[in-house]
Design a protein around this motif. Sequence first.
Motif, short mmCIF file in Angstrom:
data_model
loop_
_atom_site.label_atom_id
_atom_site.label_comp_id
_atom_site.label_asym_id
_atom_site.label_seq_id
_atom_site.Cartn_x
_atom_site.Cartn_y
_atom_site.Cartn_z
N LYS A 184 44.85 43.42 52.44
CA LYS A 184 45.45 44.75 52.45
C LYS A 184 46.47 44.86 51.33
O LYS A 184 47.25 43.95 51.09
CB LYS A 184 46.13 45.04 53.79
CG LYS A 184 45.17 45.46 54.90
CD LYS A 184 45.96 45.89 56.13
CE LYS A 184 45.02 46.40 57.22
NZ LYS A 184 45.77 46.83 58.42
N ARG A 185 46.43 46.01 50.63
CA ARG A 185 47.43 46.32 49.62
C ARG A 185 48.23 47.51 50.15
O ARG A 185 47.70 48.62 50.25
CB ARG A 185 46.78 46.69 48.28
CG ARG A 185 45.82 45.63 47.75
CD ARG A 185 46.55 44.36 47.42
NE ARG A 185 45.66 43.38 46.85
CZ ARG A 185 45.86 42.07 46.93
NH1 ARG A 185 46.91 41.59 47.56
NH2 ARG A 185 45.00 41.23 46.36
N ARG A 186 49.49 47.27 50.49
CA ARG A 186 50.31 48.34 51.05
C ARG A 186 50.36 49.53 50.11
O ARG A 186 50.64 49.40 48.93
CB ARG A 186 51.73 47.84 51.33
CG ARG A 186 52.61 48.90 51.97
CD ARG A 186 53.95 48.35 52.37
NE ARG A 186 53.86 47.57 53.60
CZ ARG A 186 54.00 46.24 53.65
NH1 ARG A 186 54.23 45.56 52.56
NH2 ARG A 186 53.90 45.59 54.79
N GLY A 187 50.04 50.71 50.66
CA GLY A 187 50.08 51.92 49.87
C GLY A 187 48.81 52.17 49.08
O GLY A 187 48.74 53.12 48.32
N SER A 188 47.80 51.31 49.24
CA SER A 188 46.58 51.49 48.45
C SER A 188 45.32 51.41 49.30
O SER A 188 44.41 52.20 49.15
CB SER A 188 46.52 50.45 47.33
OG SER A 188 45.33 50.56 46.61
N GLY A 189 45.25 50.43 50.22
CA GLY A 189 44.05 50.30 51.03
C GLY A 189 43.70 48.84 51.26
O GLY A 189 44.52 47.94 51.05
N THR A 190 42.47 48.61 51.68
CA THR A 190 41.98 47.26 51.95
C THR A 190 40.90 46.91 50.94
O THR A 190 40.01 47.71 50.66
CB THR A 190 41.40 47.18 53.38
OG1 THR A 190 42.42 47.57 54.31
CG2 THR A 190 40.95 45.78 53.71
N TYR A 191 40.99 45.69 50.40
CA TYR A 191 40.10 45.27 49.31
C TYR A 191 39.39 43.97 49.67
O TYR A 191 39.93 43.12 50.40
CB TYR A 191 40.89 45.07 48.01
CG TYR A 191 41.41 46.37 47.44
CD1 TYR A 191 40.74 47.02 46.41
CD2 TYR A 191 42.55 46.96 47.97
CE1 TYR A 191 41.20 48.22 45.91
CE2 TYR A 191 43.02 48.18 47.48
CZ TYR A 191 42.34 48.80 46.45
OH TYR A 191 42.80 49.99 45.95
N ILE A 192 38.17 43.83 49.14
CA ILE A 192 37.43 42.59 49.30
C ILE A 192 38.15 41.51 48.48
O ILE A 192 38.42 41.70 47.31
CB ILE A 192 35.97 42.73 48.83
CG1 ILE A 192 35.30 43.96 49.51
CG2 ILE A 192 35.19 41.46 49.12
CD1 ILE A 192 35.33 43.94 51.02
N ARG A 193 38.45 40.41 49.14
CA ARG A 193 39.22 39.36 48.46
C ARG A 193 38.38 38.71 47.36
O ARG A 193 37.20 38.45 47.53
CB ARG A 193 39.67 38.30 49.47
CG ARG A 193 40.58 37.24 48.86
CD ARG A 193 41.00 36.24 49.90
NE ARG A 193 41.94 36.79 50.86
CZ ARG A 193 43.25 36.90 50.64
NH1 ARG A 193 43.75 36.50 49.48
NH2 ARG A 193 44.04 37.40 51.56
N LYS A 194 39.03 38.46 46.24
CA LYS A 194 38.38 37.77 45.14
C LYS A 194 38.28 36.29 45.46
O LYS A 194 39.17 35.70 46.08
CB LYS A 194 39.16 37.97 43.84
CG LYS A 194 38.99 39.35 43.21
CD LYS A 194 39.79 39.45 41.93
CE LYS A 194 39.55 40.78 41.25
NZ LYS A 194 38.21 40.88 40.66
#
Length: 361
Positions: A61-71
Amino acid sequence: MCAQPKYIEIFEWIKQQIDIGNLKPGERMYSEKELVELFSVSRQTVRHAISKLEYEDIVVKRRGSGTYIRKADSGAEPSGSMQIAVVTTYVDDYIFPRIIQEIQHTIAREGYMMQLMFTNNSVEKEREILNQLIEENNVAGMIIEPTKSALPNPNIPLFEKLAGRGVPVVFLNSYYPQLEVPRVVLDDILAGKLATKYLISKGHKNIGAIFKSDDGQGLRRYYGYVEALLEAGLSFRESHIIWVSTEDISHMKQDGDRYFNRMNGNTAYVCYNDKIAYELMQIYSSHHISVPEDISIVGIDDADIAKRSRVMLTTMKNPVRELGREAATIILNMIRGEEAAMSYEAVPVLIERDSVGSKIS
């Protein structure tokens, strides 16, 4: 055999989408709303699934941006950078020096340095800067004033790519509604509304306006202007409104006749900002129309230019130092992984000077 819980179904489906390549490392995952609609479940169920994905190190999770697939590689994450990118549309005039100074002072107290860039309100220049930051990968966070935020922007994926790399972003002065990013702005609707209500209180009924068409602030200030007119029972006429682009402002003097011919019996104008208001006063002066005897004008921002004209400008104060300080505080909190406000709206305050006359008999 009992059916598996819904949150496990969502968890397994996301894993499958990654395995088949529909979701790639670093890409933004589906939003909570999208997953709720896709699986016909509650937000709580979706959040349970996302929590499990986080626990399994599948997403971040990136606060203020959303949820991302981890690299898979940890090298994509910024490591220990003490630079914060500050990107504004302009740098050396109008309200920008005061905003930038406050940001610099606030982040410097925490040991951070400012990497200052500007876009000239150009989408192409914004794209160039974003690509540079992605390639160099050497900033801890970014405060950015969006470019022509009322128009579709092709740079949205670049913001998402930065967020996927763990770079927190704060929008300043305006925002792109497509991105869930913290924003620090003036309450532009209220600014337009209070400016218009002030003219109404002075007895003006035919009130024109000049707003920017390519920045979100212009649209919101327009909404406030319309609200004030309708609440006062005054007629709203599209012919009383002049829309200008960023490029138009630098040519207002040359196009003076265009603005002069659009008076249409108006006795007052609300202007998008003080720069436009100043140019409008010069145009009327060149046509021997006196401010405030013949025409009243209100600006927005309380920039230095508001006090530069022979007739000092009545305006709505934009607390720019407060905005700069708040933007810096939020980005520092995000860098530290602390809770950060998703939005901050400063309240405009009327500054009465000499550019408004009374029409009350």
